[in-house]
Design an enzyme around this catalytic site. Structure first.
Site, PDB file in Angstrom:
ATOM      1  N   TRP A 404       0.309  -2.870   1.610  1.00  7.36           N
ATOM      2  CA  TRP A 404       0.764  -2.340   2.909  1.00  7.36           C
ATOM      3  C   TRP A 404       1.889  -3.205   3.472  1.00  7.36           C
ATOM      4  O   TRP A 404       2.944  -2.694   3.856  1.00  7.36           O
ATOM      5  CB  TRP A 404      -0.398  -2.303   3.910  1.00  7.36           C
ATOM      6  N   TYR A 408       5.905  -2.176   3.859  1.00  5.47           N
ATOM      7  CA  TYR A 408       6.507  -2.185   5.199  1.00  5.47           C
ATOM      8  C   TYR A 408       7.717  -3.120   5.239  1.00  5.47           C
ATOM      9  O   TYR A 408       8.765  -2.788   5.796  1.00  5.47           O
ATOM     10  CB  TYR A 408       5.468  -2.615   6.234  1.00  5.47           C
ATOM     11  N   ASP A 424      -1.481   2.426   5.436  1.00 10.50           N
ATOM     12  CA  ASP A 424      -1.437   2.403   6.898  1.00 10.50           C
ATOM     13  C   ASP A 424      -2.415   3.421   7.477  1.00 10.50           C
ATOM     14  O   ASP A 424      -2.361   4.620   7.159  1.00 10.50           O
ATOM     15  CB  ASP A 424      -0.020   2.707   7.377  1.00 10.50           C
TER      16      ASP A 424
END
Length: 462
Positions: A404, A408, A424
């Site tokens: 994650w 990002y 997410d």
């Protein structure tokens, strides 16, 4: 079939953008993908449609390696470096890179870089009252003579002649910073982007004024502080950048980083058309046409804030970022009225900081130090030189960083247009899915624009 962005007229030696009022005979027209390619073949920019004021293409219909090379050049990858060094960053030989550029761009990497600097100089001649010497320094030329020679080649006129032809000769604000126009391809969902950035703005470093539709921040230029402000004039297809800089030589690089931060080289019509083919995304795209992926002026900031945001709310991560800045950032006095007061701590500072006094766990402190150290050593490729899989793999090798966080960071700090943080919870909630694997399967048809799809889903979730 490749979309040609420019058309050159063989009989006049001029290249134009689509929609130019000039109507040459079709048999006299030659298509070019880039301005640099047209200029390399001896054409100059049209004075009627001003193709030199168009934003540069962020991604073109070419191999990924070529697109990444163009991005590195736009970020200054050939300023003080050779084509051999640029190719080495991309993991290929200079000969292979030049061959790809000849096939897909129509100009060498060096010619693209020279065109970029020359067009930037033309914009400064139009939009400011800087002296010719200052324009040359700001555009990255070694001397005024060097600038004069290239401007003469590209525009078939001297810098002095170009400045005499400008339509509005008094755009520079004498004591309020240097103002420049940053063009983009409309539409641009500026207010939506500000709404995304506002709760994530790092206290003291960034400030979002949604009433004035403005974004402000401090910037660190080799240890010297500066301030930039971005606003979007209604009805226009450009942002206004007001920059207070310690040195004019930094201007060309500041502009490149701002364009990257606000994704101003994207082609929203192409992206929106692709995403609108999905029944879930179609109403979201209609609600926010031209939504961009907010990037990073400083990749370290986004990476550190992403780690701080693991398993906490957006507001909680913002508070932690504020504490980190107060403890380890450099104070910048006199900017309190703008909501600014610090420079974000450097990667070198954070790599050696204990971080146990801002209210985070030992594991998270370790993750931040490892990320900062890797960024300082440049062992994590956040410059666009490597593909998404490599970036994510390198980030996940660092302690405390999972998929994650890596996705990002790749999306915002690395500018990866296909990054997708399937883990997410907010995205999965909007999609009505329970596992990251299901989210990845659902997002497969959104390639290569999954990062933009994620922004639309986050916005709808807000």
């Amino acid at each position: 079939m490749k979309l040609m962005a420019f058309t050159a007229v063989v009989t006049t030696g001029i290249y134009c953008r689509p929609g130019c009022p000039a109507t040459p005979l079709r048999r006299n027209m030659a298509p070019y993908l880039t301005a640099a390619a047209a200029e390399a073949n001896g054409y100059r920019a049209c004075l009627r449609c001003r193709p030199d004021r168009e934003p540069e293409p962020g991604w073109i219909d070419a191999p990924e390696l070529v697109c990444r090379a163009l991005r590195l050049i736009a970020d200054g990858g050939l300023d003080g470096a050779t084509e051999d060094e640029l190719a080495a960053r991309l993991g290929v030989s200079a000969r292979h890179l030049r061959r790809l550029f000849d096939t897909h761009v129509g100009a060498t990497p060096g010619e693209v870089a020279r065109s970029r600097r020359t067009h930037f100089a033309r914009r400064l001649l139009d939009d400011t009252d800087l002296t010719l010497a200052a324009v040359a320094r700001a555009a990255g030329f070694s001397s005024v003579r060097h600038m004069n020679r290239l401007v003469q080649q590209v525009f078939k006129a001297t810098p002095t002649e170009l400045r005499a032809k400008r339509r509005n000769p008094t755009r520079n604000v004498a004591d309020g910073g240097l103002e420049l126009r940053l063009p983009y391809r409309p539409p641009l969902a500026w207010d939506t982007m500000l709404a995304f950035l506002a709760p994530r703005a790092i206290p003291g470093v960034e400030a979002v004024d949604q009433a004035d539709r403005a974004y402000r921040r401090t910037i660190d230029l080799d240890g010297d502080p500066g301030v930039i402000e971005l606003t979007a004039p209604p009805g226009e297809s450009f942002l206004v950048l007001r920059a207070h800089l310690p040195r004019i030589e930094d201007l060309v690089h500041v502009v490149a980083r701002v364009r990257r931060q606000f994704d101003l080289d994207a082609d929203p019509q192409r992206i929106d058309a692709h995403l609108s083919g999905d029944r879930l995304l179609r109403p979201l795209v209609r609600r926010h046409p031209g939504l961009r992926v907010p990037g990073a002026f400083d990749p370290v900031e986004v990476g550190v804030r992403a780690i701080l945001g693991q398993q906490v709310t957006v507001a909680g991560a913002t508070r932690l970022a504020g504490r980190l800045v107060e403890r380890y950032g450099r104070p910048v006095p006199g900017l309190e009225e703008l909501g600014l007061s610090y420079l974000f701590p450097t990667a070198e500072t954070l790599a050696g900081a204990p971080l146990d006094d801002i209210g985070i766990t030992t594991a998270r402190s370790r993750a931040i130090r490892a990320f900062a150290a890797a960024t300082f050593r440049r062992s994590v490729p956040l410059d666009g030189s490597q593909d998404l899989a490599t970036v994510v793999e390198e980030l996940c090798d660092l302690p405390g960083i999972g998929d994650w966080t890596a996705q990002y960071v790749a999306m915002r700090a690395g500018g990866e247009r296909d990054a997708f943080p399937a883990g997410d919870l907010g995205l999965r909630k909007v999609l009505g899915l329970s596992t990251p694997r299901e989210a990845l399967t659902r997002a497969e048809s959104w390639r290569p624009w999954r990062a933009y799809a994620a922004l639309h889903l986050w916005t709808s979730g807000d």
